[in-house]
Scaffold this motif. Structure first.
Motif, PDB file in Angstrom:
ATOM      1  N   ALA A 264       0.749  -1.065  -0.105  1.00  0.00           N
ATOM      2  CA  ALA A 264      -0.080   0.018  -0.155  1.00  0.00           C
ATOM      3  C   ALA A 264       0.693   1.244   0.051  1.00  0.00           C
ATOM      4  N   GLU A 265       1.935   1.148   0.650  1.00  0.00           N
ATOM      5  CA  GLU A 265       2.888   2.374   0.696  1.00  0.00           C
ATOM      6  C   GLU A 265       3.377   2.592  -0.554  1.00  0.00           C
ATOM      7  N   ALA A 266       3.927   1.380  -1.095  1.00  0.00           N
ATOM      8  CA  ALA A 266       4.595   1.653  -2.409  1.00  0.00           C
ATOM      9  C   ALA A 266       3.707   2.201  -3.457  1.00  0.00           C
ATOM     10  N   VAL A 267       2.465   1.895  -3.698  1.00  0.00           N
ATOM     11  CA  VAL A 267       1.666   2.414  -4.579  1.00  0.00           C
ATOM     12  C   VAL A 267       1.139   3.894  -4.293  1.00  0.00           C
ATOM     13  N   LYS A 268       1.090   4.116  -3.065  1.00  0.00           N
ATOM     14  CA  LYS A 268       0.904   5.679  -2.857  1.00  0.00           C
ATOM     15  C   LYS A 268       2.155   6.528  -3.450  1.00  0.00           C
ATOM     16  N   ILE A 269       3.389   5.932  -3.181  1.00  0.00           N
ATOM     17  CA  ILE A 269       4.501   6.793  -3.714  1.00  0.00           C
ATOM     18  C   ILE A 269       4.571   6.850  -4.906  1.00  0.00           C
ATOM     19  N   ILE A 270       4.520   5.752  -5.720  1.00  0.00           N
ATOM     20  CA  ILE A 270       4.349   5.672  -7.169  1.00  0.00           C
ATOM     21  C   ILE A 270       3.360   6.622  -7.699  1.00  0.00           C
TER      22      ILE A 270
END
Length: 399
Positions: free
Chosen positions: A353-359
């Protein structure tokens, strides 16, 4: 009050030699507020229709006011095949300083009760469990209708009494003797049993050019997304390979630990050629290792403008941190914003979840209008609900 038409016949709080007296003795010494002997789990017998129930399988105990002379009580909470609760009072009285008989029973310290646990199954449904704290470890026992299986991961979150995440060793047990262990991250979360999950290619579409926003991450073969699961380095490369603008620097590196024919090989080769990844000093890439937040941001920023570190609001990112310039640059670009407590937690493993928010931030995907949700474990209450749907489902944006 009890499930399966069961009825509690009696709850007997039995001291060492007597079932009728509800007295617990406190030493008459300099500190009269501390009980020398208090009733413990081993002193309680719970019966249903003459069947003796098993502690932490059929019920749990909660003591109240049991460290000072006077009236105290114990709450019996029924679990597993039973439901409801029962309250029983008992007395704590001072022990005379002369000692007297009794055989000098040893003191008993109640188990610590400093954490809360939230446990859910692979579909996000809550599981009623029993919890025991043993030193620096939390032991969680599943009810009899749940079993530890590799293909049915269980999500666990551990917090303190104020709701703050706790890093702690966790042992998960079921009634068949299966166990799974691991340690929660700084977010207090862990998925057990821990397995190395391989992400498939992004969701395929027949005509991707017909979509304004194409998916760059997908769920797993069982249909879940696992938003709080950690990402491996191979998964990260596969994701970023599909969204980063890459040139061809004709770089060539041979990693010693890449499996021939592995699903991630094409993406790794592309990212090597573009000069975005270079592995570790020992010549390995470690594709199945989980990636930290600092490593993720560093990989993300390889084709971006990287500035020299200056003052920033993250209390745990300082100038001599190896990834400080990359984290600072990502913050200045608006890609990251850290946690509410003012930290970035560079050494914590990043979640999906954190990764897709950043991307999404890097790609300027701010529309968040997609409402199609194919994932049973991504609920509308999840903090990254819209971010996940934006990243994992190809769609057109509202215009």
């Amino acid at each position: 009050m009890l499930g399966r038409n069961k009825k509690i016949i009696s709850i007997l709080l039995a001291m060492a030699v007597s079932v009728s007296m509800m007295n617990v003795f406190a030493a008459d010494n300099a500190n009269n507020n501390v009980a020398d002997d208090i009733v413990s789990g081993d002193d309680i017998v719970v019966k249903v229709d003459e069947t003796v129930l098993v502690k932490d399988v059929d019920y749990t105990l909660e003591y109240q006011n049991n460290v000072q002379p006077g009236t105290a009580k114990v709450l019996v909470h029924f679990i597993g095949n039973y439901s409801g609760e029962k309250e029983q009072t008992f007395n704590i009285v001072k022990k005379s300083s002369g000692g007297g008989g009794g055989g000098g029973s040893s003191s008993y310290k109640p188990p610590q009760n400093t954490t809360n646990v939230t446990v859910t199954d692979k579909d996000g449904k809550p599981i009623t469990v029993t919890k025991k704290e043993d030193g620096d470890k939390v032991i969680i026992t599943l009810p009899s209708n749940k079993e530890i299986k590799d293909d049915e991961p269980i999500s666990i979150e551990v917090t303190d009494k104020k709701g703050k995440p706790v890093e702690v060793e966790v042992e998960l047990k079921d009634k068949k003797g299966n166990t799974a262990t691991g340690k929660t991250g700084e977010d207090g979360k862990i998925i057990l049993p821990e397995t190395t999950e391989v992400s498939p290619s992004p969701t395929p579409t027949d005509e991707p050019e017909n979509y304004d926003h194409c998916a760059y991450i997908s769920g797993y073969e069982d249909g879940r997304f696992i938003p709080d699961g950690k990402i491996t380095r191979a998964e990260t490369v596969s994701m970023l390979n599909g969204v980063l603008e890459k040139g061809n620097n004709d770089n060539h590196i041979e990693f010693s630990d890449l499996e021939t024919g592995a699903w991630y090989i094409p993406a790794v080769k592309d990212m090597i050629s573009a000069g975005i990844i270079n592995g570790y000093e020992d010549g390995t890439f470690r594709p199945n290792s989980k990636i930290t937040r600092a490593e993720f941001v560093t990989m993300l920023m390889q084709n971006e403008t990287v500035q020299t570190f200056k003052e920033m609001p993250f209390t745990d990112v300082i100038s001599d941190l190896w990834s400080a310039d990359y984290i600072y640059s990502a913050y200045e670009a608006g890609y990251i914003d850290g946690y509410e407590d003012g930290t970035f937690r560079p050494d914590s493993f990043i979640t999906r979840a954190e990764a897709v928010k950043i991307i999404n931030s890097m790609l300027d995907r701010e529309d968040m209008s997609n409402t199609e949700n194919p994932f049973p474990d991504v609920k509308g209450t999840h903090w990254a609900y819209k971010q996940i749907l934006e990243a994992a489902v190809s769609h057109n944006i509202d215009k």
